[in-house]
Design an enzyme around this catalytic site. Structure first.
Site, PDB file in Angstrom:
ATOM      1  N   ALA A 126     -92.427  -4.451  68.945  1.00  0.00           N
ATOM      2  CA  ALA A 126     -91.088  -4.099  68.463  1.00  0.00           C
ATOM      3  C   ALA A 126     -90.581  -2.768  69.003  1.00  0.00           C
ATOM      4  CB  ALA A 126     -91.078  -4.069  66.940  1.00  0.00           C
ATOM      5  N   ASN A 192     -97.540  -2.921  62.281  1.00  0.00           N
ATOM      6  CA  ASN A 192     -98.201  -3.163  63.562  1.00  0.00           C
ATOM      7  C   ASN A 192     -97.784  -2.121  64.596  1.00  0.00           C
ATOM      8  OD1 ASN A 192     -99.890  -5.548  63.243  1.00  0.00           O
ATOM      9  ND2 ASN A 192     -97.994  -6.682  62.917  1.00  0.00           N
ATOM     10  N   HIS A 222     -87.263   2.098  64.497  1.00  0.00           N
ATOM     11  CA  HIS A 222     -88.527   2.719  64.875  1.00  0.00           C
ATOM     12  C   HIS A 222     -88.217   3.988  65.671  1.00  0.00           C
ATOM     13  CE1 HIS A 222     -90.403  -1.128  63.819  1.00  0.00           C
ATOM     14  NE2 HIS A 222     -89.454  -1.697  64.539  1.00  0.00           N
TER      15      HIS A 222
END
Length: 269
Positions: A126, A192, A222
């Site tokens: 991601a 993750n 993120h």
């Protein structure tokens, strides 16, 4: 055509299977099979591209996909099937990177890979910038901080429910501060990325992590900050989630599909 396989047929697995079906011929890659539980074979066959072989035995998948297998089923699936794939000399691409925060599982995968000569590949998932972190580590990294911000609903079913009232949040609230290893173990469906950042850069036990629930979030955010001898880097990814899984960024599925299509590529970026 090189044959690859998938372990799992959830939200990520279906996206990856569709992309391999659509782009595989141009890349010299074909989907040899998908592994699911016996009770889900009919469901998987209905959800996957027509003609996709669906099996419930890992040995059948290994035989059908000798050029690489991708895990897209979660931590337990990696524990159950990862070592068996590697023992047979088949490369394994892992999307549930947080599972490697468990030293015992990492050691089991490493032993199996060393015995057969197979490799474990970790796609960027991601986020981006893992190549930068891995390169900067060679020169010396001083500090890496990873921050995740998601809608409260994305944190349901996790220990966040014990830290804050996810249904009544009116503003962004940090509910976890700690290190990447602990975050990845405590939030296996959400963190993750924390493990990936830790493994690429300064390490799981040194990477700082902050997890945030924010009612105003429009996707999965993120943010990574890295400092070292190379200088300083800061970057942010505002990712959309998969329509049927708010815990998973769409980019994670696209990253895994790219990794499998690259199995047949002659020029790889």
């Amino acid at each position: 055509m090189k044959k690859v396989g998938l372990i799992g047929c959830g939200a990520i697995g279906r996206v990856v299977a569709d992309l391999i079906h659509r782009e595989g011929r141009a890349n010299g890659v074909a989907l040899g099979g998908v592994l699911v539980r016996a009770s889900r074979i009919a469901e998987a066959q209905a959800a996957l591209p027509p003609g996709t072989p669906v099996v419930s035995d890992i040995d059948l998948l290994i035989a059908a996909a000798p050029h690489g297998i991708a895990e897209c089923t979660g931590h337990e699936g990696l524990r159950a099937y990862g070592p068996a794939v590697l023992e047979q000399g088949v490369g394994l691409t892992v999307i549930s990177i947080g599972a490697l925060a468990d030293p015992a599982l990492e050691a089991a995968l490493r032993r199996a890979a060393e015995r057969s000569g197979a490799r474990v590949a970790l796609p960027s998932g991601a986020v981006g910038g893992l190549d930068l972190l891995a390169a900067a580590r060679l020169g010396g990294l001083d500090r890496v901080v990873y921050t995740s911000r998601k809608k409260p609903g994305a944190w349901k079913g996790t220990p966040a429910e014990n830290a804050v009232d996810l249904d009544r949040l009116a503003e962004a609230t940090v509910f976890y501060r700690g290190k990447a290893r602990e975050a990845a173990m405590a939030y296996p469906q959400n963190a993750n990325v924390a493990a990936a950042v830790g493994l690429a850069g300064i390490g799981l036990d040194a990477t700082e992590v902050q997890l945030t629930a924010d009612p105003a979030a429009t996707g999965n955010e993120h943010r990574i900050v890295a400092e070292g001898k190379f200088g300083r880097a800061e970057f942010m990814i505002q990712g959309r989630t998969l329509p049927n899984n708010p815990k998973t960024s769409m980019l994670a599925a696209l990253s895994l599909a790219r990794a499998m299509l690259n199995v047949g590529a002659r020029i790889v970026v």
